[in-house]
Design an enzyme around this catalytic site. Structure first.
Site, PDB file in Angstrom:
ATOM      1  N   ASP A   9       0.826  -1.204   0.000  1.00  0.00           N
ATOM      2  CA  ASP A   9       0.000   0.000   0.000  1.00  0.00           C
ATOM      3  C   ASP A   9       0.860   1.255   0.000  1.00  0.00           C
ATOM      4  OD1 ASP A   9      -2.722   0.471  -0.123  1.00  0.00           O
ATOM      5  OD2 ASP A   9      -3.110  -0.306   1.880  1.00  0.00           O
ATOM      6  N   GLU A  67     -14.242  -1.621  -2.376  1.00  0.00           N
ATOM      7  CA  GLU A  67     -14.503  -1.834  -0.940  1.00  0.00           C
ATOM      8  C   GLU A  67     -15.857  -1.253  -0.541  1.00  0.00           C
ATOM      9  OE1 GLU A  67     -11.250  -0.939   1.678  1.00  0.00           O
ATOM     10  OE2 GLU A  67     -12.499  -1.110   3.472  1.00  0.00           O
TER      11      GLU A  67
HETATM   12  O1  KIV Z   1      -5.252  -1.545   3.802  1.00  0.00           O
HETATM   13  C1  KIV Z   1      -5.840  -2.578   3.506  1.00  0.00           C
HETATM   14  O2  KIV Z   1      -5.690  -3.630   4.125  1.00  0.00           O
HETATM   15  C2  KIV Z   1      -6.740  -2.554   2.354  1.00  0.00           C
HETATM   16  C3  KIV Z   1      -7.599  -3.746   2.116  1.00  0.00           C
HETATM   17  C4  KIV Z   1      -8.658  -3.851   3.127  1.00  0.00           C
HETATM   18  C5  KIV Z   1      -8.136  -3.790   0.738  1.00  0.00           C
HETATM   19  O3  KIV Z   1      -6.791  -1.587   1.671  1.00  0.00           O
END
Ligand code: KIV
Length: 275
Positions: A95, A193
């Site tokens: 991320d 989501e």
């Molecule tokens: O940060 C995260 O874990 C996510 C998932 C829930 C898709 O973005």
């Protein structure tokens, strides 16, 4: 294709970025989970989970914060590197934390660290609109991108809480247009989501890249859940779209395998997990 031969000695065929699109075309559901350390990464690998996301959800489930906003790039790099050590064939996605992709130069520097230091094969970022320029810049440099629409947690204050998105026809139209736009900008994958299942199904049909749902119904090309939810670790009331797969499974790997099988067969998510 050469079998993987990483630390776990897996003989699985490695999951690749182009392979994800082939999975959509073949109707073969993609099974994804979040992961934050090497130990659990070996469990994902043993259970043949396709994709591991080092999500900024770690701010909530690992660091105990109320949102993802305080997670730093150093945090994600640290956890991504640890997860990478436990994986062989599972694709690693990292991320991009809050404000780490606020402009093109910052986004390129962030993605460089996530891939070069964190060993990620793909980076994930939230939103459309001004984010399209960022997706385009990353994709042009051959950095695989996972987009994320719907309830995007980095916008929690704009939404006034963790709320289902796309319920009105205006919001649904906008999300459909955003999905087309992120795909056109060069995203390889799209997380949807917390949105009505029918909207996620419409988006999934409308774009060529695979969609991965979380609280977005069964018609997505794959599913992702937060690892802690799947293992029943989350304190308090679990979100409606999750299921504790550890209950009755006997072991972590058996629980992850049960999740994998339930996603692949289409048994999870069912109507009770959808909006
Ligand atoms: O940060 C995260 O874990 C996510 C998932 C829930 C898709 O973005």
């Amino acid at each position: 294709m050469t079998p993987a031969s990483g630390p776990g000695g897996s003989t699985r065929v490695p999951v690749s970025v182009p392979g994800l699109r082939e999975r959509k075309q073949g109707g073969d559901r993609i099974v994804a989970l979040t992961c934050y350390d090497a130990g659990f990464a070996t469990c994902l690998e043993s259970a043949s989970i396709d994709l591991a996301l080092v999500g900024d959800s770690l701010g909530m489930v690992v660091q105990g914060r109320a949102s993802t906003l305080a997670v730093t790039l150093d945090d994600i790099v640290y956890h991504s590197r640890a997860v990478a050590r436990g994986l062989d064939a599972t694709l690693l996605v990292a991320d991009m934390p809050f404000m780490s992709y606020r402009d093109v130069p910052t986004a390129l520097a962030t993605a460089t660290r996530l891939m070069a230091e964190g060993d990620a094969a793909m980076v994930k970022l939230e939103g459309a609109d001004w984010v399209l320029e960022i997706i385009d810049a990353l994709a042009r440099r051959h950095i695989p991108v996972c987009a994320h629409l719907g309830l995007t947690p980095q916008s929690v204050h704009r939404f006034g809480g963790f709320r289902v998105q796309g319920r009105s026809s205006v919001d649904a139209e906008r999300l459909l247009a955003d999905a087309r736009a992120v795909a056109d900008a060069g995203a390889d994958l799209l997380v949807l989501e917390c949105m009505p299942a029918e909207l996620a199904a419409q988006i999934t049909r409308a774009i060529a890249i695979p969609t991965i749902g979380i609280g977005a119904g069964a018609a997505c090309d794959g599913q992702i859940l937060v690892l802690h939810d799947v293992l029943g670790v989350t304190p308090g009331r679990r979100p409606r779209f999750t299921r504790d797969f550890l209950a009755g499974s006997g072991s972590v790997i058996a629980a992850l395998a049960a999740y994998r099988d339930a996603v692949r067969s289409g048994e999870f998510p069912s109507a009770e997990h959808a909006y």
